[in-house]
Design a protein around this motif. Structure first.
Motif, short mmCIF file in Angstrom:
data_model
loop_
_atom_site.label_atom_id
_atom_site.label_comp_id
_atom_site.label_asym_id
_atom_site.label_seq_id
_atom_site.Cartn_x
_atom_site.Cartn_y
_atom_site.Cartn_z
N PRO A 38 31.99 42.17 44.65
CA PRO A 38 31.52 41.54 43.41
C PRO A 38 32.40 40.36 43.02
CG PRO A 38 32.65 43.60 42.95
CD PRO A 38 32.51 43.54 44.44
N ILE A 39 31.77 39.36 42.42
CA ILE A 39 32.50 38.15 42.04
C ILE A 39 33.50 38.42 40.93
CG2 ILE A 39 32.24 35.83 41.06
CD1 ILE A 39 29.49 35.71 42.36
N ASP A 40 33.06 39.11 39.87
CA ASP A 40 33.94 39.26 38.71
C ASP A 40 34.37 40.71 38.50
OD1 ASP A 40 31.30 39.49 38.43
OD2 ASP A 40 31.10 38.59 36.45
N ASP A 41 34.32 41.52 39.57
CA ASP A 41 34.80 42.90 39.43
C ASP A 41 36.32 42.93 39.34
OD1 ASP A 41 34.39 45.90 39.68
OD2 ASP A 41 35.65 45.53 41.43
N ASP A 42 36.95 41.98 40.00
CA ASP A 42 38.40 41.98 40.07
C ASP A 42 38.85 40.51 40.00
OD1 ASP A 42 41.07 42.06 40.72
OD2 ASP A 42 40.84 43.52 42.32
N LYS A 43 39.74 40.22 39.08
CA LYS A 43 40.15 38.82 38.94
C LYS A 43 40.85 38.30 40.19
CE LYS A 43 44.61 39.87 36.73
NZ LYS A 43 45.43 39.67 35.51
N SER A 44 41.31 39.24 41.04
CA SER A 44 41.98 38.78 42.26
C SER A 44 40.99 38.22 43.26
CB SER A 44 42.76 39.93 42.91
OG SER A 44 41.89 40.97 43.29
N ASN A 45 39.68 38.31 42.96
CA ASN A 45 38.69 37.64 43.80
C ASN A 45 38.51 36.18 43.41
OD1 ASN A 45 38.06 39.79 45.44
ND2 ASN A 45 36.49 40.61 44.06
N ASP A 46 39.30 35.73 42.46
CA ASP A 46 39.25 34.32 42.06
C ASP A 46 39.50 33.44 43.29
OD1 ASP A 46 41.01 31.81 41.22
OD2 ASP A 46 39.65 32.31 39.56
#
Length: 709
Positions: free
Chosen positions: A692-700
């Protein structure tokens, strides 16, 4: 020796020295030396099924040769002609050997040695090792071989440098070895002192040169009433365990086994079982002279002694000791006759002993645990054996604490690893790690993590190995303990090795570059490659990468050289790396030859960290696994790989009912939630894993790019 024409004494010397220093599984030739009946072979390595058997981890098999080696020896001073003549005889009949070890009394010039070695290689495609008089003399000065010089060369024991072990041993030695053999011990207390000195000379290498004198001092005690059987036992143990062979031709062993009283005390029953075990093992390993047909009878005598003891000694603690011994006897049938049902009987017997220990505080479960450790490599995969070890570990944990149970699990893990059973080793060490993880046992916990990393690497699961090495490094940093500095260096080199094993060569070189300053700071003599194997390996693997990159991955050559140029090592090592890149075996290979050799050695591509996308692959449970991901998801892909590799190891003993195939997992970012989608494919099992794109801010995206870099 040559003047006395003592051919047989030199052959005996050469035989014993070769057995201790080259290969312990040697047998003598049957024909007489000067009659030509030995086909030129004075003693040759015999092939043994033990190398691949459950007892492959013991000292015999560890030192046993996995190839045919023929040994020959001579007193003849005309070395060149004699060696060539014997080689013609050796290769003229029987199984063709892989190597020849030739021992000769005269000294041989280096040029002549090389000439004969080249001749053997060219003529017979076999390796020749030539040990001359000077080399043999040097080898006989070691503590564990000096007795050979005493026995076959009549070298006085006093010529060996004084043995200084500790004050207790020195006092025993001065009291009992300085006196004439005419006077001496006359009672049990004095026998026990001599036994103490002889036991230490048997099991401690520094004291080994004194062993023959202790045996000679013990011999007269056979005439003291009530001590004869004890003396026979001690001499047999000292000879076998200290000198590596047992001579049963004098009948003393037969006398020992046939004279056990009906109402023998527990200690004597224990001794007869242990000596039966020693003699049966010595027969299996070829370390017993004479009486080989009597061994089964001796084991039977030991079994009867245990059964009588079980009927006579009703105390719970006595029953515990006797049942432990009974299981030991039953295992002998398994070890030496392959009777698999005997192993099941032994496990049932030891379960009975463990049940007694659970109720009786005087029954020491740790002694049973020590016995179980010895046979763990043979039975570790059996469910009933695993249940037994769990039961014993619980007992030890309750009485001695979790750390003690962790020690047991660690020791079994090491035993499994030494026999090549890495899956069982990992399972046991995971238990040890769990029991150890606290401040008091932090060092043990870190060592457990590093061992786990090494064993996952042995299974070619580099990301599982990387996870445990990283965890060890993280623990060391958080501990803020200066005493763990050397261990942090070891962890760093192991971490680098996981990149090499994964085919991520630029990452490997960069990681080594980060570890080298730690190596220089925390280690004694950091530039001594012989002292630090991991440092030497880093230098060698750096050379391999620089030598092969121009052939298989020219696009990384410039970056690889820049990284190595920045290494914090002496210029001499950089020069050695540069020289190695232009030397065999890698230099001059074709592209296909290099790729083929790399596939064999690491099973991976060479530039997995320099591709346009992340590509991680390995094999497990009959499946080839591949993870593909955009470069910026490298950390996520590595985490998934580590998780899968650890899980697959845990599932290795479970039949998943899958058809051997290939599995491909592709990671991507872009869905609103975690999602897994199976994609039809006739050639492989294929899934797409969406993060998910915004499930985890570390995917920024910026964070991911920084992590990837």
């Amino acid at each position: 020796m040559s003047a006395s024409n003592e051919h047989h004494r030199f052959e005996d010397l050469a035989f014993e020295l070769s057995r201790l220093r080259i290969a312990s599984n040697v047998v003598r030739a049957t024909g007489p030396v000067q009659a030509g009946g030995d086909q030129g072979r004075d003693f040759e390595t015999y092939r043994t099924y033990l190398s691949g058997s459950p007892i492959g981890s013991n000292s015999f098999v560890a030192r046993a040769s996995d190839e045919i080696i023929v040994f020959a020896c001579t007193l003849n001073k005309a070395i060149e002609g004699k060696v060539k003549s014997d080689l013609a005889t050796i290769f003229g009949s029987g199984d063709r050997p892989n190597a020849v070890t030739y021992l000769c009394a005269p000294d041989v010039p280096v040029a002549m040695r090389h000439k004969l070695q080249d001749y053997c290689q060219a003529q017979y495609a076999a390796k020749l090792t030539l040990l001359d008089g000077q080399t043999i003399s040097d080898m006989l000065t070691d503590p564990d071989t000096f007795w050979i010089a005493e026995e076959f060369l009549s070298v006085p024991a006093e010529l060996f440098p004084p043995v200084l072990v500790d004050e207790e041993y020195q006092a025993l030695k001065e009291k009992w070895l300085a006196e004439s053999l005419d006077g001496g011990p006359s009672n049990l207390a004095e026998f026990l002192e001599i036994k103490r000195g002889m036991r230490r000379a048997t099991f401690e290498e520094n004291a080994r040169p004194d062993l023959d004198r202790w045996i000679r001092r013990m011999e007269p005690l056979k005439d003291i009433p009530g001590l004869r059987r004890k003396v026979l036992y001690e001499i047999a143990v000292a000879t076998l365990r200290g000198k590596g062979f047992l001579d049963a031709e004098d009948g003393a062993l037969g006398e020992y086994f046939s004279t056990l009283p009906i109402d023998a005390p527990l200690e004597d029953i224990e001794d007869i079982v242990y000596l039966a075990s020693y003699t049966s093992t010595a027969r299996a390993l070829g370390h017993l002279r004479g009486a080989t047909d009597e061994i089964d009878g001796w084991v039977g005598e030991a079994a009867e002694a245990v059964d009588r003891g079980l009927r006579l000694h009703a105390a719970r603690s006595s029953q515990f000791r006797l049942l432990s011994l009974r299981g030991h006897v039953e295992m002998m049938d398994f070890w030496h006759h392959g009777a698999t049902e005997a192993a099941g009987k032994a496990i049932l017997t030891w379960n009975r002993a463990a049940d007694i220990a659970a109720e009786d505080p005087l029954s020491d479960a740790s002694t049973l645990a020590d016995l179980i450790l010895i046979i763990a490599p043979a039975l570790g995969s059996r469910t009933d054996f695993q249940d037994l070890t769990d039961k014993i570990d619980r007992l030890v944990s309750e009485r001695e604490g979790k750390a003690a149970a962790g020690d047991l699990a660690r020791d079994r893990a090491v035993a499994f690893a030494e026999s090549g059973q890495f899956l069982l080793a990992i399972d046991q060490l995971q238990r040890a790690k769990e029991n150890w993880f606290n401040a008091e046992t932090l060092r043990g916990s870190v060592l457990a993590m590093l061992l786990l990393s090494q064993w996952y690497a042995e299974l070619h699961l580099p990301h599982a190995a990387r996870y445990h090495t990283s965890m060890a490094l993280y623990t060391i940093v958080r501990a803020d303990d200066g005493g763990l500095g050397e261990m942090s260096v070891r962890s760093g080199f192991l971490l680098a090795d996981t990149f090499f094993l994964a085919g991520e060569m630029l990452s490997y070189l960069a990681c080594v570059g980060l570890v080298l300053p730690m190596h220089s700071s925390y280690r004694v003599d950091p530039d001594d490659a012989e002292l630090h194997d991991d440092f030497a390996r880093a230098i060698a693997q750096g050379a391999v990468i620089l030598a092969t990159a121009p052939v298989v991955a020219p696009e990384i050559v410039q970056r690889a050289r820049a990284i190595v140029d920045g290494w914090n090592v002496d210029d001499a090592y950089k020069g050695a790396i540069e020289k190695a890149t232009k030397s065999p075996p890698w230099f001059g290979m074709s592209h296909d030859e290099v790729v083929s050799k790399l596939k064999v050695e690491i099973g991976q591509d060479f530039v997995n960290d320099a591709l346009g996308e992340v590509r991680i692959s390995w094999k497990a449970l009959g499946l080839k696994w591949t993870i593909l991901a955009p470069w910026r998801l490298r950390r996520r892909a590595e985490a998934l790989a580590a998780t899968l590799q650890i899980a697959l190891t845990d599932l290795a003993s479970t039949d998943l009912v899958v058809i051997p195939s290939a599995v491909e997992l592709r990671l991507q970012v872009g869905s609103a939630k975690w999602d897994t989608r199976h994609e039809p494919d006739n050639e492989k099992l294929s899934w797409v894993l969406s993060l998910p794109i915004d499930d985890d801010k570390s995917n920024d995206p910026e964070v991911l790019e920084r992590e990837a870099r």
